[in-house]
Write a protein that holds these residues in place. Sequence first.
Motif, short mmCIF file in Angstrom:
data_model
loop_
_atom_site.label_atom_id
_atom_site.label_comp_id
_atom_site.label_asym_id
_atom_site.label_seq_id
_atom_site.Cartn_x
_atom_site.Cartn_y
_atom_site.Cartn_z
N ARG A 91 8.61 72.22 46.72
CA ARG A 91 7.71 71.20 46.21
C ARG A 91 7.30 69.83 47.83
N ALA A 148 16.48 66.57 36.00
CA ALA A 148 17.81 67.55 35.08
C ALA A 148 18.66 66.94 35.10
N SER A 222 4.03 65.75 31.66
CA SER A 222 4.40 66.28 32.52
C SER A 222 2.98 67.51 33.15
N ASP A 252 11.71 60.18 30.74
CA ASP A 252 11.95 60.84 31.75
C ASP A 252 10.52 60.73 31.55
N SER A 286 12.24 63.02 39.40
CA SER A 286 12.22 63.36 40.99
C SER A 286 12.45 62.53 42.06
N LYS A 289 9.14 65.30 44.18
CA LYS A 289 7.53 65.29 43.48
C LYS A 289 6.55 64.50 44.25
#
Length: 448
Positions: A91, A148, A222, A252, A286, A289
């Motif tokens: 990433r 997560a 996503s 989320d 995140s 990302k």
Amino acid sequence: MSELQNLPSLDVLLQQKQTAELINHYGREITVKALRFSLDSFRDAIKNGAPSPSHDSILTQAEQQLNTWLRPSLVPVINASGVILHTNLGRAPLSEETIVAMQTVSSSYSTLEYDLPAGKRGKRSTHAEGLLKLLTGVESALVVNNNAAAVLLVLSALANRKRALIANSQLVEIGGGFRVPDVMRQSGAKLVAVGTTNRVHLSDYQTALKEPAALVLTAHHSNFKIIGFTAEPELADLAMLCHKAGLPLVYDLGSGALLDTASFGLAHEPTVQEALEAGADIICFSGDKLLGGPQAGIIIGKKDLMDKVKAHPLARAVRADKLCLAGIAATLTHYLKGEALEKIPAWRMISRDVEAIRNQAESWKETLKAGEVIPGSSMVGGGSLPGESQPTFLFALNVKSPDRFLEKLRGLPVPVIARIEDDRVVFDPRTVLPFQESILLEELNSLL
Ligand SMILES: *Cc1c(COP(=O)(O)O)cnc(C)c1O
């Protein structure tokens, strides 16, 4: 049988000069283990009819084995694939300031859980929380190990043994084993799916809310897109409905963009600020990302809810370590200082001028006296902006066997990840980090 007797003993091998060198380099214990390993494999070979080996062959094999065991497998590569947030390649690459912050905090003791003015125990959560509040205006924030974990923690703290509503169209699998329905179940929440796969209306939520529920979860799609006859309510309308019913809306958000991707020829990726404005009460995203920092999960939201999240036992199990906290803080600082586009590698790549990329590809062609420059497309990746690409220019090589060439690229001292397009091997300058450009050119030169 006599061939087996020709095989030297471990003691004899240990007296060899070469062995002394191996012990010097690798240490005694693992060298002995490698010698035994080598002896065993030759013993098996002899039993299958092979002649007994020389001392040299036994020692050489032991050395190869030591190399195989001890050579790190997690090593840098050059990403010429054109996928900016390549999940398999780690990433987001980090900004210089982020790397320095992580290095600094790891090379000495630190104030991780120490309040300097008071001279007593402090909280690790303070380090990033202040910056997140400043940046987004939220009441409370927490950094955990990854997104997560963030989603699992929030649901466990707020919806255990209670009904949690989610749209059927959002029961997604993100990759790497993250499936929204599984995470919901794991948290102990009773999943209530509303609407249909392609169309979900506000009235579907209303109907489901005739029975009491703990929260409504909304998940960013996503990595996929539903097209055609589709509907999902506006976030602001859903938030209003939740608040009327006295429930929190948990979002989320996935990639956690703080800047607008639409400014750079891409589709619009929902931002953290928009989610807050629309009325989401808790937002998870995140760190590695579109935020462009180290691996982390970030949870922001209303204080009363966040207090429950922070107090849940899982919060301790998924807490962020000092390197992560130092790195997230340094990355967030770039946004606060208005320098994210220049300093954060992922955003520098996204915002790069396509003519500059063309010039770079042309310069590769000139330096290597090979290949050609062709138009192509780069992708953001990392579970964001599915099917979206940005125009770029590629350095393309015509080679006899493109697959074989990709394999050679992967075998270089600093492995290179490229791709094949129309039977040519192509390299996208957009995702090659500036300090790796000269290495890439030297390595390509050696291959051509
Ligand atoms: C990527 C993603 C996750 C998982 O985040 P990690 O940081 O990889 O754990 C969860 N939900 C959504 C919507 C995502 O896009």
